[in-house]
Design a protein around this motif. Structure first.
Motif, PDB file in Angstrom:
ATOM      1  N   ILE A 114      15.115  -2.153   3.243  1.00  0.00           N
ATOM      2  CA  ILE A 114      14.106  -2.341   4.282  1.00  0.00           C
ATOM      3  C   ILE A 114      13.162  -3.470   3.905  1.00  0.00           C
ATOM      4  N   ASN A 115      12.737  -3.489   2.634  1.00  0.00           N
ATOM      5  CA  ASN A 115      11.843  -4.545   2.157  1.00  0.00           C
ATOM      6  C   ASN A 115      12.072  -4.773   0.664  1.00  0.00           C
ATOM      7  N   PRO A 116      12.687  -5.900   0.289  1.00  0.00           N
ATOM      8  CA  PRO A 116      12.983  -6.189  -1.118  1.00  0.00           C
ATOM      9  C   PRO A 116      11.738  -6.304  -2.004  1.00  0.00           C
ATOM     10  N   LYS A 117      10.570  -6.433  -1.394  1.00  0.00           N
ATOM     11  CA  LYS A 117       9.332  -6.551  -2.161  1.00  0.00           C
ATOM     12  C   LYS A 117       8.608  -5.213  -2.303  1.00  0.00           C
ATOM     13  N   ALA A 118       9.274  -4.146  -1.948  1.00  0.00           N
ATOM     14  CA  ALA A 118       8.655  -2.822  -2.003  1.00  0.00           C
ATOM     15  C   ALA A 118       8.293  -2.439  -3.436  1.00  0.00           C
ATOM     16  N   ASN A 161       0.798  -1.225   0.000  1.00  0.00           N
ATOM     17  CA  ASN A 161       0.000   0.000   0.000  1.00  0.00           C
ATOM     18  C   ASN A 161       0.832   1.276   0.000  1.00  0.00           C
ATOM     19  N   VAL A 162       2.144   1.120  -0.198  1.00  0.00           N
ATOM     20  CA  VAL A 162       3.053   2.262  -0.294  1.00  0.00           C
ATOM     21  C   VAL A 162       3.914   2.087  -1.536  1.00  0.00           C
ATOM     22  N   ALA A 163       4.155   3.157  -2.269  1.00  0.00           N
ATOM     23  CA  ALA A 163       5.001   3.064  -3.461  1.00  0.00           C
ATOM     24  C   ALA A 163       5.933   4.264  -3.539  1.00  0.00           C
ATOM     25  N   LEU A 164       7.143   4.005  -3.960  1.00  0.00           N
ATOM     26  CA  LEU A 164       8.113   5.067  -4.206  1.00  0.00           C
ATOM     27  C   LEU A 164       8.011   5.513  -5.654  1.00  0.00           C
ATOM     28  N   ALA A 165       7.872   6.810  -5.854  1.00  0.00           N
ATOM     29  CA  ALA A 165       7.859   7.373  -7.205  1.00  0.00           C
ATOM     30  C   ALA A 165       9.287   7.697  -7.605  1.00  0.00           C
ATOM     31  N   SER A 166       9.794   7.036  -8.632  1.00  0.00           N
ATOM     32  CA  SER A 166      11.177   7.260  -9.052  1.00  0.00           C
ATOM     33  C   SER A 166      11.253   7.872 -10.445  1.00  0.00           C
ATOM     34  N   SER A 167      12.019   8.955 -10.542  1.00  0.00           N
ATOM     35  CA  SER A 167      12.339   9.543 -11.841  1.00  0.00           C
ATOM     36  C   SER A 167      13.766   9.180 -12.230  1.00  0.00           C
ATOM     37  N   LEU A 168      14.387   8.294 -11.446  1.00  0.00           N
ATOM     38  CA  LEU A 168      15.782   7.889 -11.607  1.00  0.00           C
ATOM     39  C   LEU A 168      16.748   9.017 -11.268  1.00  0.00           C
ATOM     40  N   SER A 169      16.279  10.005 -10.514  1.00  0.00           N
ATOM     41  CA  SER A 169      17.148  11.094 -10.059  1.00  0.00           C
ATOM     42  C   SER A 169      18.104  10.556  -8.993  1.00  0.00           C
ATOM     43  N   ILE A 170      19.081  11.358  -8.614  1.00  0.00           N
ATOM     44  CA  ILE A 170      20.000  10.918  -7.560  1.00  0.00           C
ATOM     45  C   ILE A 170      19.232  10.721  -6.251  1.00  0.00           C
ATOM     46  N   GLU A 171      18.257  11.606  -6.001  1.00  0.00           N
ATOM     47  CA  GLU A 171      17.456  11.470  -4.784  1.00  0.00           C
ATOM     48  C   GLU A 171      16.682  10.159  -4.780  1.00  0.00           C
ATOM     49  N   ASP A 172      16.087   9.838  -5.922  1.00  0.00           N
ATOM     50  CA  ASP A 172      15.285   8.613  -6.000  1.00  0.00           C
ATOM     51  C   ASP A 172      16.145   7.356  -5.986  1.00  0.00           C
ATOM     52  N   GLN A 173      17.368   7.464  -6.459  1.00  0.00           N
ATOM     53  CA  GLN A 173      18.286   6.323  -6.365  1.00  0.00           C
ATOM     54  C   GLN A 173      18.651   6.058  -4.908  1.00  0.00           C
ATOM     55  N   VAL A 174      18.820   7.124  -4.138  1.00  0.00           N
ATOM     56  CA  VAL A 174      19.087   6.979  -2.703  1.00  0.00           C
ATOM     57  C   VAL A 174      17.910   6.298  -2.023  1.00  0.00           C
ATOM     58  N   LEU A 175      16.696   6.769  -2.309  1.00  0.00           N
ATOM     59  CA  LEU A 175      15.507   6.192  -1.682  1.00  0.00           C
ATOM     60  C   LEU A 175      15.254   4.756  -2.140  1.00  0.00           C
ATOM     61  N   THR A 176      15.561   4.464  -3.392  1.00  0.00           N
ATOM     62  CA  THR A 176      15.439   3.091  -3.889  1.00  0.00           C
ATOM     63  C   THR A 176      16.333   2.158  -3.079  1.00  0.00           C
ATOM     64  N   ASP A 177      17.558   2.586  -2.851  1.00  0.00           N
ATOM     65  CA  ASP A 177      18.506   1.792  -2.069  1.00  0.00           C
ATOM     66  C   ASP A 177      17.999   1.580  -0.649  1.00  0.00           C
ATOM     67  N   MET A 178      17.534   2.664  -0.028  1.00  0.00           N
ATOM     68  CA  MET A 178      17.037   2.567   1.347  1.00  0.00           C
ATOM     69  C   MET A 178      15.814   1.655   1.432  1.00  0.00           C
ATOM     70  N   LEU A 179      14.854   1.863   0.540  1.00  0.00           N
ATOM     71  CA  LEU A 179      13.595   1.134   0.588  1.00  0.00           C
ATOM     72  C   LEU A 179      13.776  -0.353   0.345  1.00  0.00           C
ATOM     73  N   LEU A 180      14.579  -0.706  -0.660  1.00  0.00           N
ATOM     74  CA  LEU A 180      14.755  -2.124  -0.974  1.00  0.00           C
ATOM     75  C   LEU A 180      15.566  -2.845   0.097  1.00  0.00           C
ATOM     76  N   THR A 232      19.750  -0.249 -12.755  1.00  0.00           N
ATOM     77  CA  THR A 232      19.203  -0.312 -11.396  1.00  0.00           C
ATOM     78  C   THR A 232      18.460  -1.620 -11.164  1.00  0.00           C
ATOM     79  N   MET A 233      17.701  -2.064 -12.149  1.00  0.00           N
ATOM     80  CA  MET A 233      16.972  -3.326 -12.003  1.00  0.00           C
ATOM     81  C   MET A 233      17.939  -4.504 -11.866  1.00  0.00           C
ATOM     82  N   LEU A 234      19.031  -4.449 -12.611  1.00  0.00           N
ATOM     83  CA  LEU A 234      20.035  -5.513 -12.505  1.00  0.00           C
ATOM     84  C   LEU A 234      20.739  -5.476 -11.161  1.00  0.00           C
TER      85      LEU A 234
END
Length: 241
Positions: A54-58, A33-52, A79-81
């Protein structure tokens, strides 16, 4: 959906690490019920790292406007790889694109602010609303430092336009701190940053900037910097629900 006291949460988390805010919202609302919006910016890459971590199924989604730089798509693959996951991808309705391009040509968004906002609505806002209708909260990589329109944003907000919670874990971070995290964790990032780009969106509306210019001055550079936004973050926000 649980009722959250946003004012209390913003006071509680102001001095905590972003990961704690992310973990809190994922546990409260549920990972689906939560989703990260990513534009592939440096900020979103940081949050992608943090979120995954915390939970790899995010859930992490990308809005493919159809006008991104090839370097952005390359980073998406990388990033997907790196994390062995797939982005959720949302695209504009083909009928909307066909209508406006047929009537006004492929570059109609340069003609006026109104038409540029219409392009953003078609390519970004409408796809965003589709994905946000499936969640109770979304995570964004916004920072106050980025723009005059973001000076009053908080970590936890209520997105009135979409009737869901909005979480900005690194809202108080500087660009320097973002880069420190990128380098410390060896995260992949868009190589356009190395060529003078500091905020990367659609190719026709993004350019490199000069030293000393505002971080978002390369986006829609022909418009008033105090007002320009694409519409994704103008849904009406409040730190009190």
């Amino acid at each position: 959906m649980q009722e959250l006291n946003l004012k209390a949460l913003n006071t509680e988390f102001i001095n905590k690490e972003p990961e704690e805010a992310i973990r809190f919202i994922v546990e409260k609302l549920g990972v689906s019920n939560v989703a990260l919006a990513s534009s592939l910016s440096i900020e979103d890459q940081v949050l992608t790292d943090m979120l995954l971590k915390i939970n790899p199924k995010a859930r992490i989604f990308v809005i493919d406007t159809g006008r991104h730089f090839q370097k952005t798509y390359d980073l998406m693959d990388e990033t997907m790889l790196r994390y062995k996951f797939n982005f959720e991808v949302y695209a504009p309705e083909s009928a909307d694109i066909e209508e406006y391009v047929s009537k006004l040509g492929p570059n109609f968004f340069y003609e006026s602010v109104e038409l540029r906002k219409k392009c953003c609505e078609i390519r970004k806002v409408k796809p965003l609303k589709r994905v946000l209708s499936t969640v109770d909260g979304w995570i964004c990589g916004l920072r106050r430092e980025q723009s005059p329109t973001r000076q009053d944003m908080e970590i936890f907000e209520w997105d009135e336009g979409n009737s869901i919670y909005k979480i900005n874990p690194i809202i108080f971070w500087s660009e320097e701190k973002v880069w420190e995290y990128i380098k410390a964790h060896n995260l992949p990032y868009n190589s356009l940053y190395d060529k003078g780009f500091r905020s990367i969106g659609c190719q026709p509306c993004t350019r490199a900037i000069q030293p000393g210019e505002n971080v978002r001055s390369g986006r829609w550079w022909w418009e008033d910097p105090d007002k320009k936004e694409c519409g994704l973050h103008l849904g009406g926000h409040s730190s009190v629900k």
